[in-house]
Design an enzyme around this catalytic site. Structure first.
Site, mmCIF file in Angstrom:
data_model
loop_
_atom_site.group_PDB
_atom_site.id
_atom_site.type_symbol
_atom_site.label_atom_id
_atom_site.label_comp_id
_atom_site.label_asym_id
_atom_site.label_seq_id
_atom_site.Cartn_x
_atom_site.Cartn_y
_atom_site.Cartn_z
ATOM 1 C CG ASN A 2 2.525 -10.974 2.714
ATOM 2 O OD1 ASN A 2 1.929 -10.306 1.876
ATOM 3 N ND2 ASN A 2 3.399 -11.916 2.381
ATOM 4 C CD1 TRP A 3 -3.772 -9.417 4.885
ATOM 5 C CD2 TRP A 3 -4.902 -7.769 3.854
ATOM 6 N NE1 TRP A 3 -4.565 -8.816 5.829
ATOM 7 C CE2 TRP A 3 -5.273 -7.795 5.216
ATOM 8 C CE3 TRP A 3 -5.473 -6.814 3.022
ATOM 9 C CZ2 TRP A 3 -6.214 -6.906 5.751
ATOM 10 C CZ3 TRP A 3 -6.407 -5.931 3.557
ATOM 11 C CH2 TRP A 3 -6.767 -5.982 4.902
ATOM 12 C CE LYS A 4 1.419 -15.204 1.876
ATOM 13 N NZ LYS A 4 2.106 -16.466 1.837
ATOM 14 N N GLY A 56 0.971 -14.392 7.194
ATOM 15 C CA GLY A 56 0.261 -14.526 5.922
ATOM 16 C C GLY A 56 -1.174 -14.965 6.152
ATOM 17 N N GLY A 57 -1.428 -16.258 5.963
ATOM 18 C CA GLY A 57 -2.795 -16.806 6.009
ATOM 19 C C GLY A 57 -3.603 -16.373 7.212
ATOM 20 C CD GLU A 69 4.052 -16.313 -1.220
ATOM 21 O OE1 GLU A 69 3.470 -15.230 -1.391
ATOM 22 O OE2 GLU A 69 3.817 -17.065 -0.248
ATOM 23 C CD GLU A 108 8.046 -14.344 5.680
ATOM 24 O OE1 GLU A 108 7.041 -14.296 6.375
ATOM 25 O OE2 GLU A 108 8.021 -14.207 4.444
HETATM 26 C C1 PEP Z 1 4.109 -14.938 4.493
HETATM 27 O O1 PEP Z 1 3.588 -15.001 3.412
HETATM 28 O O2 PEP Z 1 4.909 -14.026 4.711
HETATM 29 C C2 PEP Z 1 3.775 -15.954 5.502
HETATM 30 C C3 PEP Z 1 4.516 -16.034 6.562
HETATM 31 O O3 PEP Z 1 2.689 -16.749 5.246
HETATM 32 P P1 PEP Z 1 1.978 -17.768 6.262
HETATM 33 O O4 PEP Z 1 1.821 -17.074 7.589
HETATM 34 O O5 PEP Z 1 0.677 -18.110 5.637
HETATM 35 O O6 PEP Z 1 2.892 -18.958 6.402
#
Ligand code: PEP
Length: 247
Positions: free
Chosen positions: A6-8, A229-230, A94, A162
């Site tokens: 998930n690149w957001k 994500g990150g 989010e 999540e």
């Molecule tokens: C996400 O945004 O779905 C997520 C899990 O982010 P991160 O891995 O950065 O916690």
């Protein structure tokens, strides 16, 4: 194991293209593994072009539930499907907290995405406050029940657990915490839709997944993959998570 990135709102089209070309060159996927990229909407078209002919999947982070009309700024599942997207996230925390998406919105999106021929991935998870009050199970069960209210059972759908307190915070759920929540979701799927359907629904864990914790989390029996994500923004760490998850 499934590794979903998930690149957001990260990576410009140019950056996304360079990343995806490198990914294409460096990733090998076995038949029981899956890698899916969720870039920002503006990068979807080029993602389809760069990944064409590969086994790397891709999808959208969000969509609206109507096909077309006076909905300024929105994208429909039909448009995403026409571009070639196969999956779409629904109800990421989010989206729920910043854009006020409700369970009822999620339910409409799940059905619309399936109706357009794509696979929705409904995201659920509790806040820290809810966890501390012992409400984790009731919160995620309610999100599941209400978010899947209009689901087409004959079509595919995925879930992502999540915990909000673990997203982008560096705090990861322990393998036991993650597995326990996944088991709650699996049992709920069984209660609502029956065991044979429940067994087919992949449940991904998301929340500060990194190369260092991926292997241990992946050992948990109820985890079918990760939503990352990150750590999915750097090629090296995404490749490492993919190999750790499948080792
Ligand atoms: C996400 O945004 O779905 C997520 C899990 O982010 P991160 O891995 O950065 O916690």
């Amino acid at each position: 194991m499934i590794c979903a990135a998930n690149w957001k709102l990260n990576k410009s089209p140019r950056e996304a293209e360079a990343f995806l070309r490198d990914l294409r060159r460096n990733l090998s996927i076995d038949h029981h593994q899956e890698v899916i990229i969720f870039p920002s909407a503006i990068c979807l078209m080029l993602t389809g072009e760069v990944l064409e002919g590969t086994d790397i999947g891709w999808g959208a982070q969000n969509c609206y539930f109507e096909k077309s009309g006076a909905f300024t700024g929105e994208n429909s599942p039909e448009v995403l499907r026409e571009l070639g997207a196969t999956h779409c996230l629904v109800g990421h925390s989010e989206r729920r907290s910043l854009f006020h998406e409700t369970n009822s919105d999620c339910a409409k999106k799940v059905a619309a995405i399936q109706g357009a021929g794509m696979v929705p991935m409904l995201c659920v998870g509790e806040t820290l406050e809810q966890r501390e009050k012992g409400q984790t199970n009731s919160v995620i069960v309610q999100q599941l029940r209400e978010g899947l209210q209009h689901v087409h059972l004959e079509k595919e759908f995925w879930l992502a657990y999540e915990p909000v307190w673990a997203i982008g915070t560096g705090k990861v759920a322990t393998p036991a915490q993650a597995n326990e929540a996944h088991l709650v979701l699996r049992n709920e799927l069984t209660a609502v839709f029956g065991a044979s359907k429940a067994r087919t629904v992949p449940i991904l864990y998301g929340g500060s997944v990194k190369p260092e914790n991926a292997h241990e989390l992946a050992q948990q029996p109820e985890l079918d993959g990760f939503l990352i994500g990150g750590a999915s923004l750097q090629l090296e760490s995404l490749l490492k998570i993919h190999s750790e998850a499948n080792r």
